[in-house]
Design a protein around this motif. Structure first.
Motif, PDB file in Angstrom:
ATOM      1  N   UNK A  28       9.216 -27.394  -0.937  1.00 22.43           N
ATOM      2  CA  UNK A  28      10.368 -26.153  -1.536  1.00 22.43           C
ATOM      3  C   UNK A  28      10.057 -25.739  -1.984  1.00 22.43           C
ATOM      4  N   UNK A  29       9.025 -25.960  -3.273  1.00 23.46           N
ATOM      5  CA  UNK A  29       8.710 -24.698  -4.071  1.00 23.46           C
ATOM      6  C   UNK A  29       7.649 -24.291  -3.510  1.00 23.46           C
ATOM      7  N   UNK A  30       6.734 -24.480  -3.281  1.00 25.59           N
ATOM      8  CA  UNK A  30       5.903 -23.611  -2.852  1.00 25.59           C
ATOM      9  C   UNK A  30       6.802 -22.192  -1.764  1.00 25.59           C
ATOM     10  N   UNK A  31       7.905 -22.556  -0.550  1.00 25.95           N
ATOM     11  CA  UNK A  31       8.813 -21.678  -0.100  1.00 25.95           C
ATOM     12  C   UNK A  31       8.886 -20.770  -0.924  1.00 25.95           C
ATOM     13  N   UNK A  32       9.722 -21.159  -2.299  1.00 19.48           N
ATOM     14  CA  UNK A  32      10.759 -20.599  -3.572  1.00 19.48           C
ATOM     15  C   UNK A  32      10.145 -19.509  -3.199  1.00 19.48           C
ATOM     16  N   UNK A  33       8.854 -19.666  -3.687  1.00 21.08           N
ATOM     17  CA  UNK A  33       7.527 -18.831  -4.911  1.00 21.08           C
ATOM     18  C   UNK A  33       7.371 -17.773  -3.588  1.00 21.08           C
ATOM     19  N   UNK A  34       7.446 -17.934  -2.724  1.00 15.28           N
ATOM     20  CA  UNK A  34       6.587 -17.200  -1.429  1.00 15.28           C
ATOM     21  C   UNK A  34       7.940 -16.943  -1.245  1.00 15.28           C
ATOM     22  N   UNK A  35       9.309 -16.926  -1.143  1.00 12.75           N
ATOM     23  CA  UNK A  35      10.130 -15.887  -0.438  1.00 12.75           C
ATOM     24  C   UNK A  35      10.133 -14.686  -1.858  1.00 12.75           C
ATOM     25  N   UNK A  36      10.437 -15.200  -3.208  1.00  6.88           N
ATOM     26  CA  UNK A  36      10.212 -14.585  -3.824  1.00  6.88           C
ATOM     27  C   UNK A  36       8.793 -13.357  -4.452  1.00  6.88           C
ATOM     28  N   UNK A  37       8.098 -13.827  -3.766  1.00 10.96           N
ATOM     29  CA  UNK A  37       6.794 -12.726  -3.714  1.00 10.96           C
ATOM     30  C   UNK A  37       7.033 -11.914  -2.538  1.00 10.96           C
ATOM     31  N   UNK A  38       7.531 -12.738  -1.979  1.00 11.13           N
ATOM     32  CA  UNK A  38       8.210 -11.660  -0.014  1.00 11.13           C
ATOM     33  C   UNK A  38       9.089 -10.652  -0.231  1.00 11.13           C
ATOM     34  N   UNK A  39       9.787 -10.799  -1.366  1.00 10.67           N
ATOM     35  CA  UNK A  39      10.932 -10.009  -1.668  1.00 10.67           C
ATOM     36  C   UNK A  39      10.685  -9.021  -2.325  1.00 10.67           C
ATOM     37  N   UNK A  40      10.031  -9.267  -3.709  1.00 11.78           N
ATOM     38  CA  UNK A  40       9.447  -7.616  -4.199  1.00 11.78           C
ATOM     39  C   UNK A  40       8.618  -7.777  -3.595  1.00 11.78           C
ATOM     40  N   UNK A  41       7.369  -7.708  -2.616  1.00 16.18           N
ATOM     41  CA  UNK A  41       6.482  -7.381  -2.337  1.00 16.18           C
ATOM     42  C   UNK A  41       7.803  -6.224  -1.515  1.00 16.18           C
ATOM     43  N   UNK A  42       8.346  -6.177  -0.543  1.00 17.39           N
ATOM     44  CA  UNK A  42       9.314  -5.602   0.400  1.00 17.39           C
ATOM     45  C   UNK A  42      10.463  -4.539  -0.286  1.00 17.39           C
ATOM     46  N   UNK A  43      10.646  -5.159  -1.079  1.00 20.55           N
ATOM     47  CA  UNK A  43      10.860  -4.053  -2.498  1.00 20.55           C
ATOM     48  C   UNK A  43       9.833  -2.376  -2.920  1.00 20.55           C
ATOM     49  N   UNK A  44       9.041  -3.726  -3.649  1.00 22.83           N
ATOM     50  CA  UNK A  44       8.031  -2.549  -4.028  1.00 22.83           C
ATOM     51  C   UNK A  44       7.349  -1.729  -2.728  1.00 22.83           C
ATOM     52  N   UNK A  45       7.099  -1.991  -1.987  1.00 16.33           N
ATOM     53  CA  UNK A  45       6.414  -0.884  -0.490  1.00 16.33           C
ATOM     54  C   UNK A  45       7.963  -0.449   0.039  1.00 16.33           C
ATOM     55  N   UNK A  46       9.055  -0.331   0.007  1.00 14.68           N
ATOM     56  CA  UNK A  46      10.971   0.006  -0.202  1.00 14.68           C
ATOM     57  C   UNK A  46      10.075   1.915  -0.552  1.00 14.68           C
ATOM     58  N   UNK A  47      10.391   1.585  -2.074  1.00 15.49           N
ATOM     59  CA  UNK A  47      10.318   2.228  -3.013  1.00 15.49           C
ATOM     60  C   UNK A  47       9.226   3.131  -3.138  1.00 15.49           C
ATOM     61  N   UNK A  48       7.693   2.894  -2.872  1.00 20.82           N
ATOM     62  CA  UNK A  48       6.120   2.917  -2.730  1.00 20.82           C
ATOM     63  C   UNK A  48       6.499   4.381  -1.568  1.00 20.82           C
ATOM     64  N   UNK A  49       7.753   4.246  -0.612  1.00 19.80           N
ATOM     65  CA  UNK A  49       7.890   5.241   0.201  1.00 19.80           C
ATOM     66  C   UNK A  49       8.025   6.634  -0.771  1.00 19.80           C
TER      67      UNK A  49
END
Length: 308
Positions: A28-49
């Motif tokens: 559960x903890x790992x899934x939460x960390x992965x979810x947060x990391x995925x969200x950050x990556x998605x946001x950074x990808x969107x803004x880097x465009x």
């Protein structure tokens, strides 16, 4: 089984049960960390465009989850400084310095903070044009604050800032822990602008003060609710509210000047979840593209909170 074994068996069973659940908790903890990391990556990808500089500050007021990107970077405040000014108005009204029902005369003459010389605002540069037809008339302080927020009226803003004092606005922000918000002056003081004397903000500080309003801690619960009700009526909704479902309530304050777009919001979901989101930008090559990307980031945040 001897007496000693019987005595310790219940504890052993509890320990075995706990050990058995450790892999589940870790997953559960790992899934939460992965979810947060995925969200950050998605946001950074969107803004880097988009060509430009960005800052993001997000906090889920239900879970306490945060996501911060360039949160301490200083930006020209543009009209987002009008929220700190609104807070100061309600603070001084609560202290009995005036009533929100008191009226003041509308005029278009202000003093530069550089040399006290007089300057006026241009109606064509203001998002609120009606107020210029009311010069010489009187309006209540509440009405001016309302127009300052929902229409981003520059003339109303200058009248209100003159009433409460920019130094007092900044001092209140310091009391709230917002150490980098700086409110120096009203709008369109060109001499001050030329000297770099500008109102400034960070995403982190905007998060703090919007959170104060959302939690009913800005001046008082009643004042916070009154400010929320004003923010709910924001008319410029191109960024944070733009791509959210219609049943989501957004209390926000926009700000923009050439090459810069901001939005600072409290977002309320129908299921009772609530979060604060601050999106700041500068040095934008394409305003429309940046606004679209920031609206997409808002939707990414919403989707993340909604499925948690």
């Amino acid at each position: 089984m001897d007496e000693l074994s019987q005595k310790f068996m219940p504890g052993s069973r509890r320990l075995s049960l706990l050990i058995a659940f450790i892999p589940f908790f870790m997953q559960v903890l790992l899934q939460g960390c992965q979810s947060d990391a995925d969200l950050r990556r998605q946001i950074e990808k969107e803004l880097s465009s988009v060509d430009g500089e960005f800052a993001v500050a997000f906090e889920d007021l239900t879970s306490g989850e945060q996501l911060l990107i360039n949160e301490r970077k200083h930006f020209h405040a543009a009209s987002t400084m009008k929220t700190p000014v609104m807070i100061e108005v309600f603070k001084q009204a609560a202290a009995g310095k005036f009533s929100l029902k008191d009226s003041i005369e509308i005029r278009n003459s202000f003093s530069s903070i550089v040399d006290k010389s007089s300057y006026s605002l241009k109606v064509e540069d203001d998002s609120d044009t009606l107020i210029y037809r009311q010069i010489g008339q009187r309006r209540t302080i509440y009405d001016l604050v309302y127009d300052m927020i929902i229409q981003s009226s520059n003339l109303a803003t200058n009248l209100v800032i003159e009433l409460v004092g920019p130094d007092n606005v900044t001092a209140t922000m310091r009391d709230y822990g917002a150490n980098d918000i700086q409110v120096l002056r009203g709008v369109e003081d060109q001499k001050a602008f030329d000297k770099g004397l500008n109102n400034s903000i960070t995403a982190f500080d905007q998060l703090l003060i919007m959170k104060k309003i959302a939690l009913g801690e800005a001046v008082s619960k009643e004042s916070s609710e009154a400010m929320m009700n004003i923010l709910f009526n924001q008319r410029f909704r191109e960024i944070i509210p733009a791509r959210l479902p219609s049943d989501v309530k957004v209390a926000d304050k926009r700000g923009w000047i050439k090459g810069l777009e901001h939005d600072c919001a409290i977002v309320l979901l129908p299921n009772g979840k609530k979060y604060v989101l601050i999106l700041l930008s500068d040095k934008l090559a394409d305003r429309n593209k940046a606004v679209g990307a920031m609206a997409n980031v808002s939707r990414l945040i919403y989707d993340h909170v909604a499925r948690e």
